[in-house]
Design a protein around this motif. Structure first.
Motif, mmCIF file in Angstrom:
data_model
loop_
_atom_site.group_PDB
_atom_site.id
_atom_site.type_symbol
_atom_site.label_atom_id
_atom_site.label_comp_id
_atom_site.label_asym_id
_atom_site.label_seq_id
_atom_site.Cartn_x
_atom_site.Cartn_y
_atom_site.Cartn_z
ATOM 1 N N THR A 32 13.865 21.507 26.399
ATOM 2 C CA THR A 32 14.227 20.458 25.447
ATOM 3 C C THR A 32 15.522 20.873 24.761
ATOM 4 O O THR A 32 15.560 21.899 24.082
ATOM 5 C CB THR A 32 13.113 20.253 24.414
ATOM 6 N N ASP A 33 16.593 20.071 24.952
ATOM 7 C CA ASP A 33 17.929 20.528 24.589
ATOM 8 C C ASP A 33 18.706 19.442 23.849
ATOM 9 O O ASP A 33 18.653 18.266 24.199
ATOM 10 C CB ASP A 33 18.689 20.925 25.861
ATOM 11 N N ASP A 34 19.433 19.877 22.834
ATOM 12 C CA ASP A 34 20.236 18.963 22.023
ATOM 13 C C ASP A 34 21.528 18.600 22.750
ATOM 14 O O ASP A 34 22.070 19.421 23.502
ATOM 15 C CB ASP A 34 20.557 19.639 20.686
ATOM 16 N N PRO A 35 22.051 17.395 22.548
ATOM 17 C CA PRO A 35 23.321 17.027 23.185
ATOM 18 C C PRO A 35 24.469 17.994 22.930
ATOM 19 O O PRO A 35 25.394 18.085 23.756
ATOM 20 C CB PRO A 35 23.620 15.646 22.583
ATOM 21 N N VAL A 36 24.461 18.725 21.826
ATOM 22 C CA VAL A 36 25.563 19.662 21.552
ATOM 23 C C VAL A 36 25.403 20.984 22.299
ATOM 24 O O VAL A 36 26.324 21.808 22.309
ATOM 25 C CB VAL A 36 25.707 19.949 20.039
ATOM 26 N N ASP A 37 24.254 21.215 22.932
ATOM 27 C CA ASP A 37 24.028 22.487 23.618
ATOM 28 C C ASP A 37 25.004 22.661 24.780
ATOM 29 O O ASP A 37 25.313 21.713 25.507
ATOM 30 C CB ASP A 37 22.594 22.555 24.161
ATOM 31 N N TYR A 89 25.696 17.146 11.498
ATOM 32 C CA TYR A 89 25.444 17.050 12.931
ATOM 33 C C TYR A 89 26.547 16.252 13.633
ATOM 34 O O TYR A 89 26.992 16.633 14.724
ATOM 35 C CB TYR A 89 24.084 16.411 13.214
ATOM 36 N N ILE A 90 26.999 15.170 13.040
ATOM 37 C CA ILE A 90 28.103 14.399 13.634
ATOM 38 C C ILE A 90 29.349 15.278 13.747
ATOM 39 O O ILE A 90 30.089 15.211 14.738
ATOM 40 C CB ILE A 90 28.396 13.133 12.812
ATOM 41 N N THR A 91 29.564 16.148 12.767
ATOM 42 C CA THR A 91 30.687 17.090 12.835
ATOM 43 C C THR A 91 30.536 18.031 14.031
ATOM 44 O O THR A 91 31.519 18.347 14.722
ATOM 45 C CB THR A 91 30.780 17.900 11.533
ATOM 46 N N GLN A 96 33.079 18.593 17.201
ATOM 47 C CA GLN A 96 33.580 19.885 17.664
ATOM 48 C C GLN A 96 33.353 20.061 19.157
ATOM 49 O O GLN A 96 34.232 20.567 19.870
ATOM 50 C CB GLN A 96 32.897 21.003 16.880
ATOM 51 N N VAL A 97 32.204 19.633 19.636
ATOM 52 C CA VAL A 97 31.891 19.778 21.061
ATOM 53 C C VAL A 97 32.757 18.853 21.914
ATOM 54 O O VAL A 97 33.209 19.225 23.006
ATOM 55 C CB VAL A 97 30.384 19.492 21.310
ATOM 56 N N SER A 98 32.998 17.655 21.405
ATOM 57 C CA SER A 98 33.702 16.641 22.189
ATOM 58 C C SER A 98 35.215 16.670 22.010
ATOM 59 O O SER A 98 35.954 16.163 22.861
ATOM 60 C CB SER A 98 33.206 15.249 21.808
ATOM 61 N N VAL A 120 28.922 6.539 20.410
ATOM 62 C CA VAL A 120 28.272 6.215 21.681
ATOM 63 C C VAL A 120 29.069 6.804 22.847
ATOM 64 O O VAL A 120 28.496 7.349 23.798
ATOM 65 C CB VAL A 120 28.116 4.690 21.829
ATOM 66 N N GLU A 121 30.376 6.743 22.772
ATOM 67 C CA GLU A 121 31.229 7.305 23.822
ATOM 68 C C GLU A 121 31.005 8.811 23.975
ATOM 69 O O GLU A 121 30.882 9.329 25.084
ATOM 70 C CB GLU A 121 32.688 7.012 23.476
ATOM 71 N N VAL A 122 30.935 9.517 22.847
ATOM 72 C CA VAL A 122 30.721 10.964 22.866
ATOM 73 C C VAL A 122 29.346 11.285 23.444
ATOM 74 O O VAL A 122 29.197 12.194 24.280
ATOM 75 C CB VAL A 122 30.892 11.564 21.460
ATOM 76 N N LEU A 123 28.328 10.559 23.012
ATOM 77 C CA LEU A 123 26.981 10.804 23.530
ATOM 78 C C LEU A 123 26.902 10.528 25.025
ATOM 79 O O LEU A 123 26.226 11.249 25.761
ATOM 80 C CB LEU A 123 25.969 9.945 22.767
#
Length: 464
Positions: A156-161, A197-199, A203-205, A216-219
């Motif tokens: 189970t993994d977060d989108p920022v992982d 979290y949005i920050t 950073q990831v994107s 939505v684009e980033v996700l």
């Protein structure tokens, strides 16, 4: 006198025993939803002792220990694992009738060959024997999975992982697959945490997220990355499903409001959450994933304990009945646009079993066998009575033969005998129905049913 955990444990009749031993007992395991640490698998982590392996993060055990009068120091506190294990051993004789008693002794038997009943008197001996075995080269996290014939683990993994550990495991004999869990974009209640979290997503994107379209684009970019890393499922841990008809017009302003540091009112939050789930579910459909909805928990009920020890410590419970109208409207929204992915709905309130099963039946479309699934008995229902009710309800209102079966939903590397437990309960239920004359005693039919529910349905459904 035989062992409590014996070859016919939980198998009450001759037919049940035949079904289990002939058809279920040797099948591999596909654990498509759990909370195991991919980092610990990547490094082949070796637990220092049985106390760490059993008690480092097991809120089921902590909950029982507190009920037995054990101080928090021995649950989430600073006591040594030997001391914590002793307190667990003191608790175990009082768990008779609770699934923890069964799980404890199945795990001792299957991993360590220990068939003694755990008690304060033999706790030291069992602790030392099992702990010594855990130091063995083949008893790291990878060996523990291989010992139980696990084929697939869905973490189970977060989108920022970064999924770096999954990358490191790409050549491991067991498939360790990520699962996309974007719950943090839905958790708007604490403004600072949401915006932080949005920050992290920014950073990831490498993108500034100041409107809903960019979010939505980033996700979607993260979703595509997970897909490239072998992800074939999302998971959504929601108190309930969201739906409001005018979500498209209201959600963008709601997002701008919360990004400016202002709390959303009830209507704004419903619109925002509906919009985000709608977009996430369209991504799941676009990439051919399975989407899982874990519904119905009311979390962190004890404010004092939450303040002192944090999340996932055993202070969650079953919530109120689900809002069937919103569930219906949200699923229909996706179906009406032909954007409804294969879906598993897990229910936590047994009063809702029949509603869930009949709800998923509304959206079966003949494109895939068992496209819409009533998920395995979950969390507080993950025990013999809960599983039996699940099997009975699904049998009469759905098609048990297409059920994708059991998951551990666990943080423990010693939890895999739960699949054996499930299979024994399934075989006992089906065997009992055969002996009552309600299911024909036809081995070709029964073999197909047992093998499908125990293993094959999950393999085919997820396509791992």
């Amino acid at each position: 006198m035989g062992h409590f955990i014996n070859e016919d444990f939980a198998l009450e009749g001759k037919k049940a025993r035949q079904l289990y031993h002939d058809y279920a007992s040797q099948l591999p395991i596909i654990d498509f939803h759990c909370h195991l640490s991919p980092a610990m698998i990547a490094e082949d982590y070796h637990f220092q002792d049985l106390g760490e392996a059993w008690l480092a993060g097991d809120h089921y055990k902590w909950r029982a220990m507190r009920t037995h009068g054990v101080n928090e120091d021995y649950c989430t506190g600073e006591k040594s694992y030997r001391e914590k294990f002793q307190k667990w051993a003191e608790t175990v004789p009082y768990t008779l009738g609770n699934p923890l008693y069964h799980w404890t002794h199945l795990e001792l038997a299957r991993y360590f060959g220990i068939f003694d009943l755990l008690s304060p008197a033999n706790a030291g001996m069992i602790f030392d024997k099992a702990s010594a075995m855990l130091t063995g080269e083949d008893m790291g996290t990878r060996g523990l999975l291989q010992m139980m014939k696990v084929e697939v683990v869905g973490t189970t993994d977060d989108p920022v992982d970064s999924l770096e550990h999954h990358q490191a495991l790409k050549d491991f004999s067991i498939k360790i697959r990520p699962t996309f869990r974007p719950d943090n974009v839905i958790k708007t209640e604490v403004l600072d945490e949401f915006n932080a979290y949005i920050t992290r997503l920014e950073q990831v994107s490498g993108k500034t997220i100041n409107n809903l379209d960019t979010l939505v684009e980033v996700l979607d970019e993260r979703h595509a990355y997970f897909d490239s890393m072998g992800c074939r499922a999302s998971d959504h841990g929601l108190s309930r499903m969201y739906y409001v008809a005018d979500f498209v017009s209201k959600a963008p302003k709601a997002f701008e409001k919360i990004r400016s540091g202002k709390a959303l009112d009830v209507d704004e939050n419903e619109a925002y959450c509906t919009y985000m789930m709608y977009e996430l579910c369209k991504m799941n459909h676009k990439r051919g994933w399975v989407q899982q909805f874990h519904l119905g928990a009311i979390r962190n009920n004890n404010t004092r304990i939450f303040r002192n020890v944090g999340l996932d410590t055993g202070h969650d419970s079953i919530g109120n009945n689900q809002d069937s109208y919103r569930m219906s409207r949200f699923l229909d929204l996706l179906d009406n646009e032909d954007k409804l992915a294969k879906s598993i709905l897990y229910n936590l309130n047994p009063a809702d079993n029949e509603m869930f099963i009949t709800m998923v039946g509304n959206f079966q479309d003949g494109s895939v066998a068992g496209k819409m699934q009533y998920g395995a008995a979950w969390w507080f229902l993950d025990q013999k009575a809960g599983m039996e009710k699940h099997l009975k309800d699904l049998s009469v209102l759905g098609l048990l033969s297409h059920f994708v079966g059991m998951v551990t939903d666990s943080r423990s590397f010693l939890s895999y005998p739960r699949h054996e437990y499930f299979r024994r309960i399934v075989c006992n239920y089906i065997g009992g129905e055969v002996e009552k004359g309600l299911i024909p005693n036809d081995d070709s039919l029964l073999k197909e049913l047992i093998e499908r529910v125990s293993y094959r349905n999950a393999a085919e459904y997820f396509g791992f």
